[in-house]
Design a protein around this motif. Structure first.
Motif, mmCIF file in Angstrom:
data_model
loop_
_atom_site.group_PDB
_atom_site.id
_atom_site.type_symbol
_atom_site.label_atom_id
_atom_site.label_comp_id
_atom_site.label_asym_id
_atom_site.label_seq_id
_atom_site.Cartn_x
_atom_site.Cartn_y
_atom_site.Cartn_z
ATOM 1 N N LEU A 36 0.827 -1.209 0.000
ATOM 2 C CA LEU A 36 0.000 0.000 0.000
ATOM 3 C C LEU A 36 0.861 1.260 0.000
ATOM 4 C CD1 LEU A 36 -2.743 -1.065 2.579
ATOM 5 C CD2 LEU A 36 -3.038 -0.799 0.112
ATOM 6 N N VAL A 37 1.926 1.246 0.791
ATOM 7 C CA VAL A 37 2.799 2.422 0.877
ATOM 8 C C VAL A 37 3.525 2.656 -0.444
ATOM 9 C CG1 VAL A 37 4.848 3.374 2.001
ATOM 10 C CG2 VAL A 37 3.090 2.249 3.372
ATOM 11 N N LEU A 38 4.098 1.601 -1.015
ATOM 12 C CA LEU A 38 4.869 1.745 -2.248
ATOM 13 C C LEU A 38 4.000 2.163 -3.429
ATOM 14 C CD1 LEU A 38 7.259 -1.348 -2.034
ATOM 15 C CD2 LEU A 38 7.807 1.043 -1.556
ATOM 16 N N LEU A 48 4.859 6.157 -4.938
ATOM 17 C CA LEU A 48 5.885 6.523 -3.968
ATOM 18 C C LEU A 48 7.112 5.619 -4.078
ATOM 19 C CD1 LEU A 48 6.401 8.520 -1.672
ATOM 20 C CD2 LEU A 48 5.401 6.864 -0.094
ATOM 21 N N GLY A 49 6.890 4.329 -4.266
ATOM 22 C CA GLY A 49 8.010 3.406 -4.389
ATOM 23 C C GLY A 49 8.869 3.691 -5.606
ATOM 24 N N GLU A 50 8.234 4.067 -6.702
ATOM 25 C CA GLU A 50 8.985 4.405 -7.911
ATOM 26 C C GLU A 50 9.808 5.669 -7.696
ATOM 27 O OE1 GLU A 50 7.995 5.206 -12.638
ATOM 28 O OE2 GLU A 50 6.674 3.931 -11.430
ATOM 29 N N GLN A 51 9.264 6.616 -6.959
ATOM 30 C CA GLN A 51 10.028 7.826 -6.634
ATOM 31 C C GLN A 51 11.253 7.478 -5.796
ATOM 32 O OE1 GLN A 51 7.681 11.206 -5.180
ATOM 33 N NE2 GLN A 51 5.832 10.264 -6.002
ATOM 34 N N TRP A 52 11.092 6.568 -4.834
ATOM 35 C CA TRP A 52 12.218 6.175 -3.983
ATOM 36 C C TRP A 52 13.308 5.483 -4.793
ATOM 37 C CZ3 TRP A 52 9.020 3.790 0.636
ATOM 38 C CH2 TRP A 52 8.441 4.844 1.366
ATOM 39 N N LEU A 53 12.912 4.582 -5.690
ATOM 40 C CA LEU A 53 13.902 3.886 -6.509
ATOM 41 C C LEU A 53 14.667 4.867 -7.392
ATOM 42 C CD1 LEU A 53 11.927 0.684 -7.607
ATOM 43 C CD2 LEU A 53 13.721 0.853 -5.881
ATOM 44 N N THR A 54 13.946 5.823 -7.962
ATOM 45 C CA THR A 54 14.599 6.830 -8.799
ATOM 46 C C THR A 54 15.555 7.687 -7.977
ATOM 47 O OG1 THR A 54 12.657 6.910 -10.253
ATOM 48 C CG2 THR A 54 14.191 8.755 -10.371
ATOM 49 N N ALA A 55 15.161 8.001 -6.743
ATOM 50 C CA ALA A 55 15.990 8.853 -5.882
ATOM 51 C C ALA A 55 17.332 8.206 -5.548
ATOM 52 C CB ALA A 55 15.235 9.192 -4.603
ATOM 53 N N THR A 60 13.599 2.184 -13.045
ATOM 54 C CA THR A 60 12.262 1.629 -12.843
ATOM 55 C C THR A 60 11.648 1.121 -14.144
ATOM 56 O OG1 THR A 60 11.308 3.854 -13.064
ATOM 57 C CG2 THR A 60 11.824 3.082 -10.838
ATOM 58 N N TRP A 61 12.238 1.485 -15.275
ATOM 59 C CA TRP A 61 11.784 1.023 -16.584
ATOM 60 C C TRP A 61 12.969 0.425 -17.341
ATOM 61 C CZ3 TRP A 61 6.705 1.248 -18.272
ATOM 62 C CH2 TRP A 61 5.831 2.019 -17.499
ATOM 63 N N SER A 62 12.675 -0.491 -18.238
ATOM 64 C CA SER A 62 13.735 -1.133 -19.011
ATOM 65 C C SER A 62 14.287 -0.233 -20.099
ATOM 66 C CB SER A 62 13.211 -2.432 -19.639
ATOM 67 O OG SER A 62 12.122 -2.163 -20.520
ATOM 68 N N ILE A 68 9.489 -2.417 -20.021
ATOM 69 C CA ILE A 68 9.087 -3.206 -18.856
ATOM 70 C C ILE A 68 9.241 -2.367 -17.596
ATOM 71 C CG2 ILE A 68 9.556 -5.280 -17.499
ATOM 72 C CD1 ILE A 68 10.696 -6.548 -20.038
ATOM 73 N N ASN A 69 8.191 -2.311 -16.815
ATOM 74 C CA ASN A 69 8.220 -1.546 -15.568
ATOM 75 C C ASN A 69 8.699 -2.454 -14.440
ATOM 76 O OD1 ASN A 69 7.641 -0.103 -13.195
ATOM 77 N ND2 ASN A 69 5.963 0.984 -14.181
ATOM 78 N N TYR A 70 9.964 -2.295 -14.063
ATOM 79 C CA TYR A 70 10.538 -3.124 -13.006
ATOM 80 C C TYR A 70 9.818 -2.919 -11.673
ATOM 81 C CZ TYR A 70 14.442 -3.573 -16.308
ATOM 82 O OH TYR A 70 15.211 -3.820 -17.413
ATOM 83 N N PHE A 71 9.416 -1.689 -11.425
ATOM 84 C CA PHE A 71 8.756 -1.403 -10.150
ATOM 85 C C PHE A 71 7.432 -2.151 -10.033
ATOM 86 C CE2 PHE A 71 5.507 1.179 -7.989
ATOM 87 C CZ PHE A 71 5.986 1.070 -6.693
ATOM 88 N N SER A 72 6.669 -2.212 -11.111
ATOM 89 C CA SER A 72 5.387 -2.927 -11.074
ATOM 90 C C SER A 72 5.594 -4.414 -10.799
ATOM 91 C CB SER A 72 4.638 -2.741 -12.396
ATOM 92 O OG SER A 72 4.287 -1.384 -12.582
ATOM 93 N N ILE A 73 6.634 -4.982 -11.401
ATOM 94 C CA ILE A 73 6.936 -6.396 -11.156
ATOM 95 C C ILE A 73 7.307 -6.610 -9.694
ATOM 96 C CG2 ILE A 73 8.508 -8.284 -11.728
ATOM 97 C CD1 ILE A 73 8.723 -7.098 -14.543
ATOM 98 N N LEU A 74 8.149 -5.723 -9.162
ATOM 99 C CA LEU A 74 8.535 -5.818 -7.753
ATOM 100 C C LEU A 74 7.322 -5.687 -6.840
ATOM 101 C CD1 LEU A 74 10.678 -5.864 -5.485
ATOM 102 C CD2 LEU A 74 10.882 -3.377 -5.775
ATOM 103 N N LEU A 75 6.432 -4.765 -7.169
ATOM 104 C CA LEU A 75 5.241 -4.550 -6.349
ATOM 105 C C LEU A 75 4.332 -5.775 -6.362
ATOM 106 C CD1 LEU A 75 4.097 -2.167 -4.678
ATOM 107 C CD2 LEU A 75 2.673 -1.606 -6.649
#
Length: 233
Positions: A36-38, A48-55, A60-62, A68-75
């Protein structure tokens, strides 16, 4: 005596199973809350999670901002792991509780945002942007580009004035609309607690002879701003 030893062993096994179930339940709830947080998308549209990974410099994308959205797969992995642990930790009504958890993951974030916007938010923070209900079209007449954009918003709070800029164009052939800033110099108004489609006309000089004679686009991202704040939607 044999019966007593067997009984004590059974009690110890039940205690161990109960402890393991409790640990799995704690892990499951933690992963569901983390999901929920991410996936939180307020006040900006980027999770929010994608912002953190970028920071921290992680992609977050291939392919930049596409592919491919890596963040969506992780989520999804985090969410499925949490639901699996939740299912394995329950002895009573596991299917019903897991189904309730899935509904909460899908329903809760958006409705929490709407609740906050309705009760607490002010200014541009009360606005919800309907990307699928928004579009732009244009025609070129000699070196002038004439067109209009229809932008759909839901205002969950009091009336608000703001301006809009096309932020990230998903269709490269129409990227010049972003570069021309066709919307950024006009002030828009949304009445309180209202859903409305606002049509904004524009006329811009284009020096590039390769600019198409006509076209349209939809599903684009925007930046909403006023004198004190801005949001990426």
């Amino acid at each position: 005596m044999v019966i007593s030893l067997w009984y004590n062993k059974e009690n110890r096994m039940e205690g161990i199973d109960s402890m393991h179930s409790r640990n799995r339940l704690i892990a499951a709830v933690s992963l569901i809350i983390l999901t929920l947080v991410l996936s939180w998308t307020y006040p900006d549209a980027t999770p929010l999670g994608e912002q953190w990974l970028t920071a921290v410099g992680l992609p977050t994308w291939s392919n930049g901002h596409s592919g491919i959205n890596y963040f969506s797969i992780l989520l999804l992995l985090i969410a499925f792991t949490g639901l699996f642990l939740l299912r394995s930790s329950l002895y009573k009504h596991p299917r019903i509780i897991v189904l309730a958890a899935i509904i909460a993951l899908l329903w809760l974030p958006a409705n929490l945002v709407i609740g906050y916007q309705t009760v607490f938010a002010k200014g541009i923070y009360t606005l919800e942007y309907d990307k699928q209900g928004s579009s732009c079209s244009f025609k070129r007449e000699e070196q002038w580009l004439n067109g209009s954009c229809t932008l759909t918003f839901i205002n969950h709070g009091q009336s608000v004035d703001f301006s809009v800029m096309i932020r990230k164009e998903p269709f490269p052939n129409n990227a010049f609309l972003e570069q021309l800033d066709v919307l950024g110099d006009q002030t828009l108004h949304m009445a309180a607690h209202n859903k409305s489609s606002i049509t904004v006309t524009f006329k811009k000089w284009v020096g590039d002879v390769e600019t198409p004679f006509s076209g349209s686009m939809s599903g684009f991202d925007i930046t909403v701003k006023n004198e004190v704040a801005q949001r990426h939607l």
